[in-house]
Design an enzyme around this catalytic site. Structure first.
Site, PDB file in Angstrom:
ATOM      1  N   GLU A 194       8.710  23.470 -14.955  1.00  0.00           N
ATOM      2  CA  GLU A 194       9.848  22.866 -15.617  1.00  0.00           C
ATOM      3  C   GLU A 194      10.618  23.852 -16.483  1.00  0.00           C
ATOM      4  O   GLU A 194      11.686  23.537 -16.952  1.00  0.00           O
ATOM      5  CB  GLU A 194       9.414  21.651 -16.439  1.00  0.00           C
ATOM      6  CG  GLU A 194       8.366  21.916 -17.486  1.00  0.00           C
ATOM      7  CD  GLU A 194       8.912  22.259 -18.856  1.00  0.00           C
ATOM      8  OE1 GLU A 194      10.089  22.029 -19.146  1.00  0.00           O
ATOM      9  OE2 GLU A 194       8.145  22.795 -19.644  1.00  0.00           O
ATOM     10  N   GLU A 195      10.111  25.026 -16.663  1.00  0.00           N
ATOM     11  CA  GLU A 195      10.786  25.966 -17.547  1.00  0.00           C
ATOM     12  C   GLU A 195      12.037  26.588 -16.918  1.00  0.00           C
ATOM     13  O   GLU A 195      12.968  26.931 -17.607  1.00  0.00           O
ATOM     14  CB  GLU A 195       9.822  27.076 -17.972  1.00  0.00           C
ATOM     15  CG  GLU A 195       8.657  26.584 -18.808  1.00  0.00           C
ATOM     16  CD  GLU A 195       9.074  25.903 -20.103  1.00  0.00           C
ATOM     17  OE1 GLU A 195      10.130  26.224 -20.652  1.00  0.00           O
ATOM     18  OE2 GLU A 195       8.336  25.024 -20.564  1.00  0.00           O
TER      19      GLU A 195
END
Length: 133
Positions: free
Chosen positions: A19-20
């Site tokens: 998700e980064e």
């Protein structure tokens, strides 16, 4: 979820990574998984620290019903409309899977985060000793 009678709807837990950078796991799920079409709402759990109280920081301007449900069913709800406004201006440099579900799946929801000890988040001090739950 199973304390009371079975729920009249299915609940899907989507634990994902990546998700980064560009949130590819959330994007892949919401745009290509067959279950995504049947989702009526989403709850995104984020961290920008190592614990503390969860803060409802986004629900969407058109989804007051989500904030009302949170207020009605949670013993001590905690949220801020200021954080939602700041996210929408772009002043907070960050994204969450919440936006992917909202923008690519048209799925309303709630975005929560824990913020305590933000100074250790993603540093070498981000370890079990600094958890605050």
């Amino acid at each position: 979820l199973m304390i009371r009678q079975p729920m009249p709807i299915d609940v899907i837990f989507n634990f994902n990574g990546g998700e980064e950078v560009l949130m590819p796991a959330a994007h892949g799920f919401v745009t290509s998984h067959p279950w995504a079409k049947s989702i009526c709402a989403q709850i995104n759990l984020e961290a920008a620290g190592s614990g503390g109280r969860e803060l409802l920081f986004q629900a969407g301007p058109s989804n007051r019903w989500i904030a009302e449900a949170y207020k009605s069913y949670v013993k001590r709800p905690y949220g801020s409309s200021i954080t939602q406004a700041l996210f929408h201006t772009g002043l907070i440099p960050g994204e969450t899977d919440f936006r992917i579900y909202r923008d690519f799946g048209d799925i309303p929801g709630a975005d929560f985060a824990v913020l305590t000890n933000g100074w250790v988040y993603h540093t070498w001090r981000d370890d079990m000793d600094h958890l605050d739950f």
